[in-house]
Motif scaffolding. Structure first.
Motif, PDB file in Angstrom:
ATOM      1  N   THR A  32      24.805  58.753  55.008  1.00  0.00           N
ATOM      2  CA  THR A  32      23.867  59.532  54.373  1.00  0.00           C
ATOM      3  C   THR A  32      24.269  61.108  54.572  1.00  0.00           C
ATOM      4  O   THR A  32      24.289  61.578  55.653  1.00  0.00           O
ATOM      5  CB  THR A  32      22.335  59.351  54.692  1.00  0.00           C
ATOM      6  OG1 THR A  32      22.255  57.902  54.761  1.00  0.00           O
ATOM      7  CG2 THR A  32      21.455  60.043  53.614  1.00  0.00           C
ATOM      8  N   LYS A  46      20.588  51.581  54.402  1.00  0.00           N
ATOM      9  CA  LYS A  46      20.617  52.519  53.036  1.00  0.00           C
ATOM     10  C   LYS A  46      21.528  51.927  52.103  1.00  0.00           C
ATOM     11  O   LYS A  46      21.538  51.706  50.791  1.00  0.00           O
ATOM     12  CB  LYS A  46      20.977  53.734  53.397  1.00  0.00           C
ATOM     13  CG  LYS A  46      20.812  54.866  52.342  1.00  0.00           C
ATOM     14  CD  LYS A  46      21.632  56.143  52.318  1.00  0.00           C
ATOM     15  CE  LYS A  46      23.054  55.963  52.276  1.00  0.00           C
ATOM     16  NZ  LYS A  46      23.482  56.989  51.431  1.00  0.00           N
ATOM     17  N   ASN A  50      20.415  51.108  48.346  1.00  0.00           N
ATOM     18  CA  ASN A  50      21.385  51.895  47.163  1.00  0.00           C
ATOM     19  C   ASN A  50      22.207  50.804  46.276  1.00  0.00           C
ATOM     20  O   ASN A  50      22.111  51.020  45.084  1.00  0.00           O
ATOM     21  CB  ASN A  50      21.893  52.925  47.671  1.00  0.00           C
ATOM     22  CG  ASN A  50      20.934  54.213  47.957  1.00  0.00           C
ATOM     23  OD1 ASN A  50      19.899  54.203  47.983  1.00  0.00           O
ATOM     24  ND2 ASN A  50      21.711  55.207  48.424  1.00  0.00           N
ATOM     25  N   ASP A 197      19.548  58.817  46.107  1.00  0.00           N
ATOM     26  CA  ASP A 197      20.470  59.850  46.958  1.00  0.00           C
ATOM     27  C   ASP A 197      20.573  60.852  46.006  1.00  0.00           C
ATOM     28  O   ASP A 197      21.100  61.880  46.486  1.00  0.00           O
ATOM     29  CB  ASP A 197      21.592  58.975  47.351  1.00  0.00           C
ATOM     30  CG  ASP A 197      21.809  58.473  48.896  1.00  0.00           C
ATOM     31  OD1 ASP A 197      20.637  58.670  49.300  1.00  0.00           O
ATOM     32  OD2 ASP A 197      23.056  58.230  49.007  1.00  0.00           O
ATOM     33  N   ASP A 211      12.758  60.747  47.712  1.00  0.00           N
ATOM     34  CA  ASP A 211      14.129  60.670  47.610  1.00  0.00           C
ATOM     35  C   ASP A 211      14.852  61.435  48.730  1.00  0.00           C
ATOM     36  O   ASP A 211      14.236  61.655  49.821  1.00  0.00           O
ATOM     37  CB  ASP A 211      14.288  61.359  46.337  1.00  0.00           C
ATOM     38  CG  ASP A 211      13.643  62.770  46.181  1.00  0.00           C
ATOM     39  OD1 ASP A 211      14.068  63.639  47.284  1.00  0.00           O
ATOM     40  OD2 ASP A 211      12.582  63.037  45.439  1.00  0.00           O
ATOM     41  N   LYS A 212      16.146  61.529  48.689  1.00  0.00           N
ATOM     42  CA  LYS A 212      16.874  62.239  49.705  1.00  0.00           C
ATOM     43  C   LYS A 212      16.587  63.632  50.196  1.00  0.00           C
ATOM     44  O   LYS A 212      16.797  63.791  51.213  1.00  0.00           O
ATOM     45  CB  LYS A 212      18.323  62.569  49.182  1.00  0.00           C
ATOM     46  CG  LYS A 212      19.368  62.431  50.570  1.00  0.00           C
ATOM     47  CD  LYS A 212      20.605  62.047  50.185  1.00  0.00           C
ATOM     48  CE  LYS A 212      21.621  63.057  49.799  1.00  0.00           C
ATOM     49  NZ  LYS A 212      22.843  62.756  49.552  1.00  0.00           N
ATOM     50  N   VAL A 222      13.016  57.938  55.713  1.00  0.00           N
ATOM     51  CA  VAL A 222      13.782  58.110  54.299  1.00  0.00           C
ATOM     52  C   VAL A 222      13.936  56.922  53.554  1.00  0.00           C
ATOM     53  O   VAL A 222      13.694  56.813  52.543  1.00  0.00           O
ATOM     54  CB  VAL A 222      15.210  58.842  54.600  1.00  0.00           C
ATOM     55  CG1 VAL A 222      16.180  58.710  53.470  1.00  0.00           C
ATOM     56  CG2 VAL A 222      15.200  60.090  55.405  1.00  0.00           C
ATOM     57  N   TYR A 226      12.712  55.198  50.109  1.00  0.00           N
ATOM     58  CA  TYR A 226      13.573  54.608  49.049  1.00  0.00           C
ATOM     59  C   TYR A 226      13.130  52.991  48.855  1.00  0.00           C
ATOM     60  O   TYR A 226      13.061  52.553  47.472  1.00  0.00           O
ATOM     61  CB  TYR A 226      15.223  54.297  49.508  1.00  0.00           C
ATOM     62  CG  TYR A 226      15.870  55.544  49.785  1.00  0.00           C
ATOM     63  CD1 TYR A 226      15.049  56.879  49.752  1.00  0.00           C
ATOM     64  CD2 TYR A 226      17.150  55.528  49.694  1.00  0.00           C
ATOM     65  CE1 TYR A 226      15.830  58.047  49.859  1.00  0.00           C
ATOM     66  CE2 TYR A 226      18.112  56.650  49.733  1.00  0.00           C
ATOM     67  CZ  TYR A 226      17.289  57.820  49.635  1.00  0.00           C
ATOM     68  OH  TYR A 226      18.214  59.061  49.965  1.00  0.00           O
TER      69      TYR A 226
END
Ligand code: TMP
Ligand code: ASP
Length: 237
Positions: A32, A46, A50, A197, A211-212, A222, A226
């Motif tokens: 990230t 992540k 994603n 992201d 969000d990021k 984080v 998500y």
């Protein structure tokens, strides 16, 4: 489909050749990054979140008539995509003021932008992804005027489709970044990824950041955020 050698390693994804000249495999890693790669950390789950989030969104966009590079999910962290010749320009649509717009113009974060804005950035970490305009894209040969017009048209269509999709999940689509490429038939196709992201999502009622920006601003939880977004949208994880 056979996975062949690595073609390119980005900050968050790796790209592999396949035995089909028109197809690539994207591997979503847990890396990230923020601030043009100056800060990179590993966040558990992540890559998987994603990858599945992106597959869900790309299929919604395809169903709405937007051409995307998505072909099919191969594994938790891998997706098969159309091979594109990427245009090194980031298209940013904003519905509310945040991020670099707030910094640049000193406007209040959260201000509704009416109408939405459309901005371009050069994809070049070493130069800090500088803000550019349409004439730069054509003058420096990053894309033609026709390609740019199509990228803008598709970006605004994505905004319409996704603003509604996120609104139904109780989320404000504050802004997002898209990247496009040229397919072997010459058409402009949405590439890269759409995930938390590369966009800003706020809870409609509490304005909680999902969000990021949680990573950029050190807000914690984080991936939990998500995953909550994914769950609200009905993304199978
Ligand atoms: P910005 O406010 O930093 O210009 O970013 C606008 C939106 O675009 C935000 O959702 C983050 C996304 N974005 C990226 O994901 N990568 C980038 O390199 C840039 C410039 C923006
Ligand atoms: N693409 C940018 C980076 O990874 C996104 C950000 O600045 O957060 O550095």
């Amino acid at each position: 489909m056979e996975k062949r050698e690595e073609l390119y390693r980005g900050k968050a994804k790796s790209v592999y050749k396949t035995d089909d000249a028109d197809r690539l495999i994207l591997l979503f890693r847990n890396d990230t990054s923020a601030f043009d790669g100056k800060r990179i950390e590993q966040l558990d789950r992540k890559g998987m979140v994603n990858n599945k989030f992106n597959a869900f969104i790309m299929q919604k966009l395809e169903a709405a008539g937007i051409p995307t590079q998505f072909d099919k999910l191969l594994a938790d962290n891998e997706v098969l995509v159309k091979k594109l010749d990427m245009i090194p320009v980031e298209c940013v649509v904003r519905n509310y003021a945040a991020g670099s717009l707030v910094k640049r113009l000193g406007v209040e974060e959260g201000m509704k932008l009416n109408p939405y804005t459309f901005e371009l950035f050069l994809k070049d970490d070493a130069k800090g992804d500088p803000f550019i305009n349409e004439s730069h894209v054509v003058a420096f040969g990053w894309g033609t005027a026709e390609q740019l017009a199509r990228m803008k048209e598709l970006s605004l269509k994505v905004n319409d489709v996704l603003t509604k999709l996120f609104d139904d999940a109780g989320l404000l689509l504050v802004d997002f970044k898209l990247e496009f490429g040229v397919f072997s038939d010459g058409s402009i196709v949405l590439g890269d990824e759409f995930s938390p992201d590369g966009c800003r999502l706020w809870d409609k009622d509490t304005k909680k950041k999902m969000d990021k920006d949680r990573f950029r601003q050190g807000l914690g939880d984080v991936i939990e955020a998500y995953e909550e977004v994914a769950q609200r949208l009905g993304v199978p994880l």
